[in-house]
Design a protein around this motif. Sequence first.
Motif, PDB file in Angstrom:
ATOM      1  N   LEU A  54       0.816  -1.213   0.000  1.00  0.00           N
ATOM      2  CA  LEU A  54       0.000   0.000   0.000  1.00  0.00           C
ATOM      3  C   LEU A  54       0.850   1.264   0.000  1.00  0.00           C
ATOM      4  O   LEU A  54       0.534   2.241  -0.680  1.00  0.00           O
ATOM      5  CB  LEU A  54      -0.938  -0.010   1.205  1.00  0.00           C
ATOM      6  N   GLY A  55       1.944   1.258   0.730  1.00  0.00           N
ATOM      7  CA  GLY A  55       2.815   2.428   0.793  1.00  0.00           C
ATOM      8  C   GLY A  55       3.402   2.791  -0.561  1.00  0.00           C
ATOM      9  O   GLY A  55       3.488   3.970  -0.922  1.00  0.00           O
ATOM     10  N   THR A  56       3.800   1.801  -1.312  1.00  0.00           N
ATOM     11  CA  THR A  56       4.361   2.046  -2.649  1.00  0.00           C
ATOM     12  C   THR A  56       3.311   2.621  -3.586  1.00  0.00           C
ATOM     13  O   THR A  56       3.592   3.540  -4.351  1.00  0.00           O
ATOM     14  CB  THR A  56       4.924   0.739  -3.225  1.00  0.00           C
ATOM     15  N   ILE A  57       2.114   2.101  -3.516  1.00  0.00           N
ATOM     16  CA  ILE A  57       1.031   2.598  -4.370  1.00  0.00           C
ATOM     17  C   ILE A  57       0.701   4.046  -4.025  1.00  0.00           C
ATOM     18  O   ILE A  57       0.539   4.886  -4.918  1.00  0.00           O
ATOM     19  CB  ILE A  57      -0.206   1.695  -4.238  1.00  0.00           C
ATOM     20  N   ILE A  58       0.633   4.364  -2.728  1.00  0.00           N
ATOM     21  CA  ILE A  58       0.354   5.738  -2.308  1.00  0.00           C
ATOM     22  C   ILE A  58       1.462   6.666  -2.768  1.00  0.00           C
ATOM     23  O   ILE A  58       1.206   7.773  -3.245  1.00  0.00           O
ATOM     24  CB  ILE A  58       0.163   5.805  -0.781  1.00  0.00           C
ATOM     25  N   LEU A  59       2.717   6.226  -2.656  1.00  0.00           N
ATOM     26  CA  LEU A  59       3.847   7.052  -3.087  1.00  0.00           C
ATOM     27  C   LEU A  59       3.792   7.328  -4.587  1.00  0.00           C
ATOM     28  O   LEU A  59       4.011   8.464  -5.027  1.00  0.00           O
ATOM     29  CB  LEU A  59       5.152   6.363  -2.710  1.00  0.00           C
ATOM     30  N   ILE A  60       3.464   6.341  -5.384  1.00  0.00           N
ATOM     31  CA  ILE A  60       3.360   6.523  -6.840  1.00  0.00           C
ATOM     32  C   ILE A  60       2.248   7.506  -7.177  1.00  0.00           C
ATOM     33  O   ILE A  60       2.420   8.394  -8.019  1.00  0.00           O
ATOM     34  CB  ILE A  60       3.153   5.167  -7.538  1.00  0.00           C
ATOM     35  N   ILE A  61       1.107   7.374  -6.513  1.00  0.00           N
ATOM     36  CA  ILE A  61      -0.002   8.294  -6.767  1.00  0.00           C
ATOM     37  C   ILE A  61       0.367   9.719  -6.386  1.00  0.00           C
ATOM     38  O   ILE A  61       0.076  10.668  -7.121  1.00  0.00           O
ATOM     39  CB  ILE A  61      -1.269   7.815  -6.017  1.00  0.00           C
ATOM     40  N   LEU A  62       1.045   9.902  -5.261  1.00  0.00           N
ATOM     41  CA  LEU A  62       1.451  11.248  -4.841  1.00  0.00           C
ATOM     42  C   LEU A  62       2.471  11.861  -5.796  1.00  0.00           C
ATOM     43  O   LEU A  62       2.435  13.066  -6.058  1.00  0.00           O
ATOM     44  CB  LEU A  62       2.006  11.208  -3.417  1.00  0.00           C
ATOM     45  N   ILE A  63       3.373  11.048  -6.326  1.00  0.00           N
ATOM     46  CA  ILE A  63       4.343  11.570  -7.300  1.00  0.00           C
ATOM     47  C   ILE A  63       3.624  12.009  -8.574  1.00  0.00           C
ATOM     48  O   ILE A  63       3.960  13.046  -9.156  1.00  0.00           O
ATOM     49  CB  ILE A  63       5.430  10.520  -7.584  1.00  0.00           C
ATOM     50  N   LEU A  64       2.621  11.252  -9.008  1.00  0.00           N
ATOM     51  CA  LEU A  64       1.845  11.663 -10.181  1.00  0.00           C
ATOM     52  C   LEU A  64       1.091  12.968  -9.914  1.00  0.00           C
ATOM     53  O   LEU A  64       1.012  13.837 -10.797  1.00  0.00           O
ATOM     54  CB  LEU A  64       0.877  10.562 -10.588  1.00  0.00           C
ATOM     55  N   PHE A  65       0.541  13.128  -8.697  1.00  0.00           N
ATOM     56  CA  PHE A  65      -0.111  14.385  -8.327  1.00  0.00           C
ATOM     57  C   PHE A  65       0.888  15.536  -8.337  1.00  0.00           C
ATOM     58  O   PHE A  65       0.572  16.645  -8.755  1.00  0.00           O
ATOM     59  CB  PHE A  65      -0.755  14.284  -6.953  1.00  0.00           C
ATOM     60  N   LEU A  66       2.110  15.273  -7.873  1.00  0.00           N
ATOM     61  CA  LEU A  66       3.147  16.309  -7.847  1.00  0.00           C
ATOM     62  C   LEU A  66       3.484  16.777  -9.257  1.00  0.00           C
ATOM     63  O   LEU A  66       3.601  17.980  -9.511  1.00  0.00           O
ATOM     64  CB  LEU A  66       4.396  15.782  -7.150  1.00  0.00           C
ATOM     65  N   ILE A  67       3.604  15.851 -10.171  1.00  0.00           N
ATOM     66  CA  ILE A  67       3.888  16.216 -11.566  1.00  0.00           C
ATOM     67  C   ILE A  67       2.725  17.012 -12.145  1.00  0.00           C
ATOM     68  O   ILE A  67       2.925  17.986 -12.862  1.00  0.00           O
ATOM     69  CB  ILE A  67       4.170  14.943 -12.395  1.00  0.00           C
ATOM     70  N   GLY A  68       1.509  16.629 -11.810  1.00  0.00           N
ATOM     71  CA  GLY A  68       0.331  17.340 -12.310  1.00  0.00           C
ATOM     72  C   GLY A  68       0.165  18.720 -11.700  1.00  0.00           C
ATOM     73  O   GLY A  68      -0.487  19.585 -12.281  1.00  0.00           O
ATOM     74  N   PRO A  90       1.271  24.719  -4.876  1.00  0.00           N
ATOM     75  CA  PRO A  90       0.633  23.387  -4.881  1.00  0.00           C
ATOM     76  C   PRO A  90       1.660  22.254  -4.911  1.00  0.00           C
ATOM     77  O   PRO A  90       1.514  21.262  -4.211  1.00  0.00           O
ATOM     78  CB  PRO A  90      -0.208  23.378  -6.157  1.00  0.00           C
ATOM     79  N   ALA A  91       2.719  22.409  -5.687  1.00  0.00           N
ATOM     80  CA  ALA A  91       3.735  21.371  -5.776  1.00  0.00           C
ATOM     81  C   ALA A  91       4.528  21.272  -4.475  1.00  0.00           C
ATOM     82  O   ALA A  91       4.959  20.184  -4.088  1.00  0.00           O
ATOM     83  CB  ALA A  91       4.672  21.651  -6.946  1.00  0.00           C
ATOM     84  N   GLY A  92       4.715  22.376  -3.788  1.00  0.00           N
ATOM     85  CA  GLY A  92       5.432  22.352  -2.522  1.00  0.00           C
ATOM     86  C   GLY A  92       4.681  21.600  -1.449  1.00  0.00           C
ATOM     87  O   GLY A  92       5.261  20.834  -0.670  1.00  0.00           O
ATOM     88  N   GLY A  93       3.381  21.777  -1.407  1.00  0.00           N
ATOM     89  CA  GLY A  93       2.563  21.036  -0.437  1.00  0.00           C
ATOM     90  C   GLY A  93       2.569  19.546  -0.716  1.00  0.00           C
ATOM     91  O   GLY A  93       2.691  18.730   0.200  1.00  0.00           O
ATOM     92  N   LEU A  94       2.454  19.181  -1.978  1.00  0.00           N
ATOM     93  CA  LEU A  94       2.490  17.761  -2.333  1.00  0.00           C
ATOM     94  C   LEU A  94       3.879  17.174  -2.105  1.00  0.00           C
ATOM     95  O   LEU A  94       4.011  16.020  -1.707  1.00  0.00           O
ATOM     96  CB  LEU A  94       2.073  17.562  -3.785  1.00  0.00           C
TER      97      LEU A  94
END
Length: 52
Positions: free
Chosen positions: A3-17, A32-36
Amino acid sequence: MNLGTIILIILILFLIGALPTWPHSVNWGYYPAGGLGTLIVIVLILILIGRL
């Protein structure tokens, strides 16, 4: 994948977006990118110490 890896991948995608690359979001700055980014660091630390 745990679960931790999946959450990390999703957060990195949000950061790029959240990066201000579109013309309408240039005035936002990197807020927004700083908060993420902070959230990604917290999740990464939790994964490394084994809490997530």
